[in-house]
Design a protein around this motif. Sequence first.
Motif, PDB file in Angstrom:
ATOM      1  N   PHE A 264       0.834  -1.201   0.000  1.00  0.00           N
ATOM      2  CA  PHE A 264       0.000   0.000   0.000  1.00  0.00           C
ATOM      3  C   PHE A 264       0.869   1.253   0.000  1.00  0.00           C
ATOM      4  O   PHE A 264       0.588   2.225  -0.713  1.00  0.00           O
ATOM      5  CB  PHE A 264      -0.928   0.018   1.218  1.00  0.00           C
ATOM      6  N   ALA A 265       1.933   1.242   0.795  1.00  0.00           N
ATOM      7  CA  ALA A 265       2.811   2.413   0.902  1.00  0.00           C
ATOM      8  C   ALA A 265       3.436   2.760  -0.446  1.00  0.00           C
ATOM      9  O   ALA A 265       3.640   3.943  -0.766  1.00  0.00           O
ATOM     10  CB  ALA A 265       3.898   2.158   1.943  1.00  0.00           C
ATOM     11  N   HIS A 266       3.734   1.755  -1.252  1.00  0.00           N
ATOM     12  CA  HIS A 266       4.300   2.003  -2.583  1.00  0.00           C
ATOM     13  C   HIS A 266       3.338   2.794  -3.458  1.00  0.00           C
ATOM     14  O   HIS A 266       3.757   3.425  -4.437  1.00  0.00           O
ATOM     15  CB  HIS A 266       4.644   0.683  -3.269  1.00  0.00           C
ATOM     16  N   HIS A 267       2.066   2.759  -3.114  1.00  0.00           N
ATOM     17  CA  HIS A 267       1.050   3.515  -3.854  1.00  0.00           C
ATOM     18  C   HIS A 267       0.614   4.764  -3.092  1.00  0.00           C
ATOM     19  O   HIS A 267      -0.431   5.350  -3.411  1.00  0.00           O
ATOM     20  CB  HIS A 267      -0.143   2.609  -4.153  1.00  0.00           C
ATOM     21  N   GLY A 268       1.398   5.147  -2.091  1.00  0.00           N
ATOM     22  CA  GLY A 268       1.122   6.365  -1.345  1.00  0.00           C
ATOM     23  C   GLY A 268      -0.020   6.275  -0.364  1.00  0.00           C
ATOM     24  O   GLY A 268      -0.586   7.299   0.029  1.00  0.00           O
TER      25      GLY A 268
END
Length: 289
Positions: A264-268
């Motif tokens: 999820f973090a990779h997609h902000g």
Amino acid sequence: GFDTLGMALSLYNLFEVTERLPEGEYRSEAIGEGALELADPGRNLVVRSYEIACRRFGVAGTGFALRSHNVIPLYRGLGSSAGAVVAGVLLAQELNGLTLPREELLRTMVEIEGHPDNVAPCYLGGMVVSCWDGSELRTVRLPALPEDLLVVVVVPDVQVKTREARAALPEQVCFGDAVFTLGRAALLTAAWATGQWDLLAWGMDDRLHQPYRAKLIPGMDDVLTAAAENGALGAVLSGAGPCLMAYTTLDNETAIGEAMMQAFAHHGVKSTYKPLKIDSEGARIITTP
């Protein structure tokens, strides 16, 4: 298992009646998730469900003061509305001295919610298969998960309201996708009933609603892939989303939860995860002196 399969998890809201009031009068206070929204009795789904149930059961219905301790996030696909509906219907019975068959209570809950997949397990507990044709309801509770299995639920900092999730769905799907999903739903229930947990990943594949709702959830496909790559037995969209959940063993929940958060973090998108058990009891009424 769209609108058909549902599962009760160990995530609980507590609705406390602190005082009886005259008919039609309500006070509401709330802490936790959605506290500001749910503090207004006119917008509180527990109160609205209570009034609908009282009319259905043919009683005037005492008013009450309600204190809500909300742990289930709103608009995340974790059944917060179902919990409120179940609470309202059970309060209609409890506060007005009624003794009604479980089937009538559940039917009322389904009529208020509009579909059975959430309210049935919330009320009954466990993993429940439900069929509702608008007037008749049939339910079957499947066996519980083994003690060494649990569900990792990842909660992203994104809200998806049910009407938005419904609007994302097409009016028709192609025959091949319908057959594909029918096979997966049948496999999932058969695998669950017989304890063949290695088939969960296949059984949770879907072409009926997940592909259409993916556009509402940044990174959904990558998050589900991350769960699979880190040993999840199966991963799936929770309800209408945006929460995603993965089945795993007790010794692997941290790795899976962190991998899904990183995806999820990779997609902000910020997120948290919760390792949960299946709740086999369902809704409880606790009476205090």
